[in-house]
Design a protein around this motif. Structure first.
Motif, PDB file in Angstrom:
ATOM      1  N   TRP A  18      -6.957  54.039  47.246  1.00 15.67           N
ATOM      2  CA  TRP A  18      -5.522  53.856  47.392  1.00 15.67           C
ATOM      3  C   TRP A  18      -4.946  54.683  48.539  1.00 15.67           C
ATOM      4  CZ3 TRP A  18      -2.305  50.477  44.934  1.00 15.67           C
ATOM      5  CH2 TRP A  18      -2.879  49.726  43.895  1.00 15.67           C
ATOM      6  N   VAL A  19      -5.771  55.595  49.094  1.00 14.79           N
ATOM      7  CA  VAL A  19      -5.297  56.362  50.246  1.00 14.79           C
ATOM      8  C   VAL A  19      -4.997  55.414  51.405  1.00 14.79           C
ATOM      9  CG1 VAL A  19      -5.991  58.065  51.975  1.00 14.79           C
ATOM     10  CG2 VAL A  19      -6.509  58.447  49.555  1.00 14.79           C
ATOM     11  N   LYS A  20      -5.761  54.342  51.522  1.00 16.95           N
ATOM     12  CA  LYS A  20      -5.586  53.405  52.642  1.00 16.95           C
ATOM     13  C   LYS A  20      -4.971  52.074  52.217  1.00 16.95           C
ATOM     14  CE  LYS A  20      -9.641  55.311  55.011  1.00 16.95           C
ATOM     15  NZ  LYS A  20     -10.982  55.007  55.581  1.00 16.95           N
ATOM     16  N   VAL A  21      -4.563  52.002  50.957  1.00 17.17           N
ATOM     17  CA  VAL A  21      -4.117  50.705  50.469  1.00 17.17           C
ATOM     18  C   VAL A  21      -2.813  50.249  51.128  1.00 17.17           C
ATOM     19  CG1 VAL A  21      -2.743  51.525  48.517  1.00 17.17           C
ATOM     20  CG2 VAL A  21      -3.917  49.333  48.366  1.00 17.17           C
ATOM     21  N   GLU A  22      -1.902  51.196  51.434  1.00 18.85           N
ATOM     22  CA  GLU A  22      -0.627  50.802  52.016  1.00 18.85           C
ATOM     23  C   GLU A  22      -0.799  50.204  53.412  1.00 18.85           C
ATOM     24  OE1 GLU A  22       1.758  54.295  51.817  1.00 18.85           O
ATOM     25  OE2 GLU A  22       2.322  53.966  49.721  1.00 18.85           O
ATOM     26  N   GLY A  23      -1.768  50.745  54.142  1.00 17.87           N
ATOM     27  CA  GLY A  23      -2.020  50.172  55.458  1.00 17.87           C
ATOM     28  C   GLY A  23      -2.770  48.866  55.378  1.00 17.87           C
ATOM     29  N   PHE A  42       2.460  38.123  30.699  1.00 21.89           N
ATOM     30  CA  PHE A  42       3.460  38.430  31.712  1.00 21.89           C
ATOM     31  C   PHE A  42       2.997  38.139  33.132  1.00 21.89           C
ATOM     32  CE2 PHE A  42       1.079  42.221  30.559  1.00 21.89           C
ATOM     33  CZ  PHE A  42       0.561  42.612  31.778  1.00 21.89           C
ATOM     34  N   GLY A  43       1.744  37.680  33.302  1.00 20.73           N
ATOM     35  CA  GLY A  43       1.312  37.356  34.648  1.00 20.73           C
ATOM     36  C   GLY A  43      -0.190  37.278  34.797  1.00 20.73           C
ATOM     37  N   ALA A  44      -0.660  37.504  36.034  1.00 20.25           N
ATOM     38  CA  ALA A  44      -2.087  37.391  36.325  1.00 20.25           C
ATOM     39  C   ALA A  44      -2.505  38.542  37.235  1.00 20.25           C
ATOM     40  CB  ALA A  44      -2.387  36.060  36.991  1.00 20.25           C
ATOM     41  N   PHE A  45      -3.716  39.130  36.945  1.00 21.44           N
ATOM     42  CA  PHE A  45      -4.280  40.175  37.793  1.00 21.44           C
ATOM     43  C   PHE A  45      -5.238  39.550  38.797  1.00 21.44           C
ATOM     44  CE2 PHE A  45      -2.961  42.676  34.119  1.00 21.44           C
ATOM     45  CZ  PHE A  45      -2.370  43.766  34.736  1.00 21.44           C
ATOM     46  N   VAL A  46      -5.080  39.970  40.044  1.00 22.03           N
ATOM     47  CA  VAL A  46      -5.875  39.411  41.126  1.00 22.03           C
ATOM     48  C   VAL A  46      -6.641  40.535  41.802  1.00 22.03           C
ATOM     49  CG1 VAL A  46      -5.817  38.154  43.306  1.00 22.03           C
ATOM     50  CG2 VAL A  46      -4.195  37.572  41.490  1.00 22.03           C
ATOM     51  N   LYS A  47      -7.962  40.411  41.882  1.00 21.28           N
ATOM     52  CA  LYS A  47      -8.804  41.425  42.518  1.00 21.28           C
ATOM     53  C   LYS A  47      -8.798  41.198  44.021  1.00 21.28           C
ATOM     54  CE  LYS A  47     -13.398  43.502  42.296  1.00 21.28           C
ATOM     55  NZ  LYS A  47     -14.727  43.466  41.630  1.00 21.28           N
ATOM     56  N   LEU A  48      -8.320  42.247  44.738  1.00 20.49           N
ATOM     57  CA  LEU A  48      -8.227  42.135  46.190  1.00 20.49           C
ATOM     58  C   LEU A  48      -9.463  42.699  46.879  1.00 20.49           C
ATOM     59  CD1 LEU A  48      -4.480  43.149  46.593  1.00 20.49           C
ATOM     60  CD2 LEU A  48      -5.461  40.853  46.318  1.00 20.49           C
ATOM     61  N   ASP A  49     -10.074  43.787  46.309  1.00 22.89           N
ATOM     62  CA  ASP A  49     -11.362  44.304  46.775  1.00 22.89           C
ATOM     63  C   ASP A  49     -12.015  45.014  45.591  1.00 22.89           C
ATOM     64  OD1 ASP A  49     -10.269  46.865  46.567  1.00 22.89           O
ATOM     65  OD2 ASP A  49      -9.863  47.032  48.698  1.00 22.89           O
ATOM     66  N   ASP A  50     -13.076  45.784  45.850  1.00 25.32           N
ATOM     67  CA  ASP A  50     -13.837  46.367  44.751  1.00 25.32           C
ATOM     68  C   ASP A  50     -13.022  47.344  43.918  1.00 25.32           C
ATOM     69  OD1 ASP A  50     -16.032  44.907  45.446  1.00 25.32           O
ATOM     70  OD2 ASP A  50     -16.950  46.501  46.663  1.00 25.32           O
ATOM     71  N   ASN A  51     -12.006  47.956  44.486  1.00 23.92           N
ATOM     72  CA  ASN A  51     -11.283  48.998  43.768  1.00 23.92           C
ATOM     73  C   ASN A  51      -9.801  48.725  43.580  1.00 23.92           C
ATOM     74  OD1 ASN A  51     -13.506  51.017  43.546  1.00 23.92           O
ATOM     75  ND2 ASN A  51     -13.385  50.976  45.776  1.00 23.92           N
ATOM     76  N   VAL A  52      -9.288  47.639  44.146  1.00 32.55           N
ATOM     77  CA  VAL A  52      -7.840  47.395  44.122  1.00 32.55           C
ATOM     78  C   VAL A  52      -7.552  46.041  43.490  1.00 32.55           C
ATOM     79  CG1 VAL A  52      -5.749  47.157  45.508  1.00 32.55           C
ATOM     80  CG2 VAL A  52      -7.497  48.822  46.166  1.00 32.55           C
ATOM     81  N   GLU A  53      -6.592  46.049  42.557  1.00 33.65           N
ATOM     82  CA  GLU A  53      -6.102  44.822  41.936  1.00 33.65           C
ATOM     83  C   GLU A  53      -4.589  44.753  42.105  1.00 33.65           C
ATOM     84  OE1 GLU A  53      -8.956  43.343  38.278  1.00 33.65           O
ATOM     85  OE2 GLU A  53      -7.197  44.577  37.830  1.00 33.65           O
ATOM     86  N   GLY A  54      -4.096  43.551  42.216  1.00 34.34           N
ATOM     87  CA  GLY A  54      -2.667  43.328  42.286  1.00 34.34           C
ATOM     88  C   GLY A  54      -2.217  42.468  41.126  1.00 34.34           C
TER      89      GLY A  54
END
Length: 631
Positions: free
Chosen positions: A428-433, A451-463
């Motif tokens: 998450w240190v680089k997630v904003e960029g 309430f919604g759906a979780f989407v995996k964006l990479d190995d460590n980050v979900e939206g």
């Protein structure tokens, strides 16, 4: 040289060697006694060399030929004097006397001994023969004998070793009983219930008196020499009962007392572990055992003693209690070691990386032993950077060596917090960029919720795509109407929250909203048609399109003054209005019904002026019809 003379010379040499062998050990040590009260007279020391010189004259004398068997030559007075100097003279021995004498010869039928004063005695060979036929005596041995008398034919003194030993044994028994001292003997047989011990006379030792513990194999004791106390002695029958156990226990008690007196509280000693149990361990202190309670084995609170103590292994312990009355000694392995929590902050500072072994897994994390007595916990929240519930068994198993980061410690409560995920960089240190708001991203739907759906964006980050960001509908349906598990989806990043580790996504934002579509064709001044959805004291709300509402203020309802909008407007009523203003990005639309009426009036007047109509033309009626039409 004649054959007979050669035989005599050989026998002389044998005699010389035999005398040297017999007298050499006697010199200064093997002095037998015929009377215990006799005082010995000093004698001059002689050496074997001097004795040989004395033998020379006797060996040079001619030896007459013998008709039957060669005869040992007589020894002259000088030689006998030499022997007398080696041996003390004794008083006249009597029948029944007991003495110690050296063995001269062992023959097939008897044993020949020297009883002093140029006298020889004989003992039946049977007295020195075991049941198996083994002869237990050799020339040069010193044996105890009793004088029984003289042989009328040979004039030799008849002796008995067995009776001498019996008398000595009886004396030993009497003395042992009076002085409460042990006797020595040899186990010669096994009988029902115990052993037969020969101390000069056979004595009985019950099996229960052999040792402190139960003896199962009595035959293993045959031939062993032992020391024991006399438990009971029958003088008339010369019977005795022995106890080796009593002697062992007495010696043990003495050693225990000596040990208890020598030990001090707080001393650190090395002991050997005898046995390990759930409740602790016993250590060998020699004459007694010491006890190590379970809680004193290690600083590990729940550890089993067997994890740190092994039978027959040596270990250092501290003496924590000595009870001389009960004879109990309490030991502590833990207190003999340094408490690992005393310097945990120096040895393992926060953010340092440590290596430990997984000792146990739980639902809330894993316990890792850094060193004995120092165990930390990796909480499930510190297993991985991935969001969502984690299980420790997915990352490690008991016995694994793992590396972790020291997050915090509490010396007082002995708690050490460790982290596994902190070994790697926080994604998450680089997630904003990487996932800036407004950017388009692609991912895979990992799970659907109400309430919604979780989407995996990479190995460590979900939206998260909230249900409200799936469609422009005011009342959206369930997320499963729009997305499916495992579906590849494109979305727009709406916002990022590093602290909360959240990324908000939306798919409806990739499409034009109904408002955008509406305002593409409807500008300020446009005439729109809508439906009144709510009437209030200050006006009415008009739905222009799905999700788009405008406000018709009370002042814009009519060209005439309206006191109460509800008197002229009703919910569900269709109405035509003009867009006066658009503000707030289209969220605030001002409408006017009055302007529509005015525009229509102007149009009617314009048409009237252009018209060529003859006859009566009533403008008032036309305007009234216009108002009714607009309404």
């Amino acid at each position: 040289m004649p054959e007979e003379t050669k035989k005599v010379d050989t026998e002389k040499k044998n005699l010389e060697a035999e005398v040297e062998n017999e007298l050499s050990p006697i010199n200064g040590s093997q002095i037998f006694r015929m009377n215990k009260n006799k005082k010995e007279t000093p004698r001059q020391e002689q050496t074997p060399a001097a004795l040989s010189e004395a033998l020379e004259p006797a060996m040079e004398e001619p030896v007459p030929a013998a008709e039957e068997e060669p005869r040992i030559p007589e020894i002259d007075d000088a030689f006998m004097q030499m022997i007398d100097e080696y041996m003390p003279r004794s008083e006249e021995a009597e029948v029944g006397d007991v003495m110690e004498v050296p063995v001269l010869d062992v023959r097939s039928d008897c044993v020949l001994v020297n009883i002093g004063d140029k006298m020889e005695g004989i003992i039946d060979i049977a007295e020195f023969t075991t049941r198996s036929g083994e002869v237990t005596v050799s020339p040069g041995d010193i044996v105890e004998v009793m004088i029984e008398g003289r042989d009328e034919n040979t004039d030799q003194v008849i002796l008995s070793h067995r009776r001498a030993m019996k008398r000595v044994a009886v004396e030993r028994l009497r003395h042992a009983v009076e002085t409460k001292t042990p006797v020595y003997g040899k186990v010669i047989d096994v009988v029902k219930g115990g052993l037969i011990v020969d101390i000069g006379i056979p004595c009985f030792m019950p099996a229960s008196q052999i040792d402190r513990s139960r003896v199962t194999d009595l035959n293993a004791w045959i031939g062993k020499e032992i020391e024991a106390y006399v438990l009971d002695y029958n003088k008339e029958r010369n019977r005795a009962v022995l106890s080796r156990r009593q002697l062992i226990e007495e010696n043990l008690d003495k050693r225990k007392k000596t040990l208890l007196d020598s030990l001090k509280l707080g001393d650190t000693i090395t002991v050997r572990i005898k046995s390990v149990h759930d409740f602790g361990a016993f250590a060998d202190l020699g004459p007694m055992d010491g006890f190590i309670p379970r809680e004193e084995v290690s600083f590990e609170r729940t550890a089993h003693p067997a994890m740190f103590l092994k039978e027959d292994h040596e270990v250092k312990v501290k003496i924590t209690n000595i009870d001389k009355e009960s004879g109990k000694i309490t030991l502590s392995r833990k207190q003999a070691r340094m408490n690992p929590w005393d310097k945990v902050d120096e040895k393992f500072p926060i953010n340092s990386i440590v290596t430990g072994r997984v000792s146990s897994l739980t639902n809330f994390g894993a316990f890792v032993q850094i060193e004995e007595g120092l165990t930390g916990m990796i909480h499930v929240s510190n297993l991985s950077w991935e969001k969502g519930p984690q299980k420790a068994e997915a990352f490690m198993k008991e016995g694994d060596l793992v590396k972790a980061v020291v997050l915090d410690f509490d010396k007082e409560n002995r708690r050490l917090a460790l982290g596994l995920k902190q070994i790697t960089e926080d994604p998450w240190v680089k997630v904003e960029g990487k996932f800036a708001p407004g950017s388009k991203v692609k991912g895979t739907v990992t799970s659907l919720t109400d309430f919604g759906a979780f989407v995996k964006l990479d190995d460590n980050v979900e939206g998260l795509i909230h249900i409200s960001n799936m469609t422009w509908d005011k009342k959206p349906g369930k997320p499963s109407l729009y997305l499916k598990d495992g579906q590849e989806v494109e979305a727009m990043v709406l916002s990022t929250n590093r602290e909360g580790r959240r990324i908000a996504l939306g798919i409806k934002q990739l499409m034009k909203s109904p408002m955008e579509l509406f305002f593409e064709s409807h500008k300020i001044g446009s005439i729109v048609e809508g439906t009144i959805v709510r009437v209030a004291s200050f006006g009415a709300f008009v739905e222009l399109a799905e999700g788009i509402e405008g406000l018709l203020h009370v002042s814009e309802i009519s060209t005439e003054r309206v006191e109460n909008p509800a008197h002229v407007l009703k919910e569900g009523q269709k109405i035509t209005c003009k867009i006066l203003n658009i503000a707030g990005g289209g969220r605030r639309i001002s409408l006017s019904r009055k302007d529509v009426i005015k525009d229509e009036e102007k149009q009617i007047m314009k048409e009237y002026l252009k018209s060529d109509v003859k006859g009566g033309f009533n403008v008032g009626e036309l305007l009234k019809d216009l108002k009714d039409k607009i309404q």
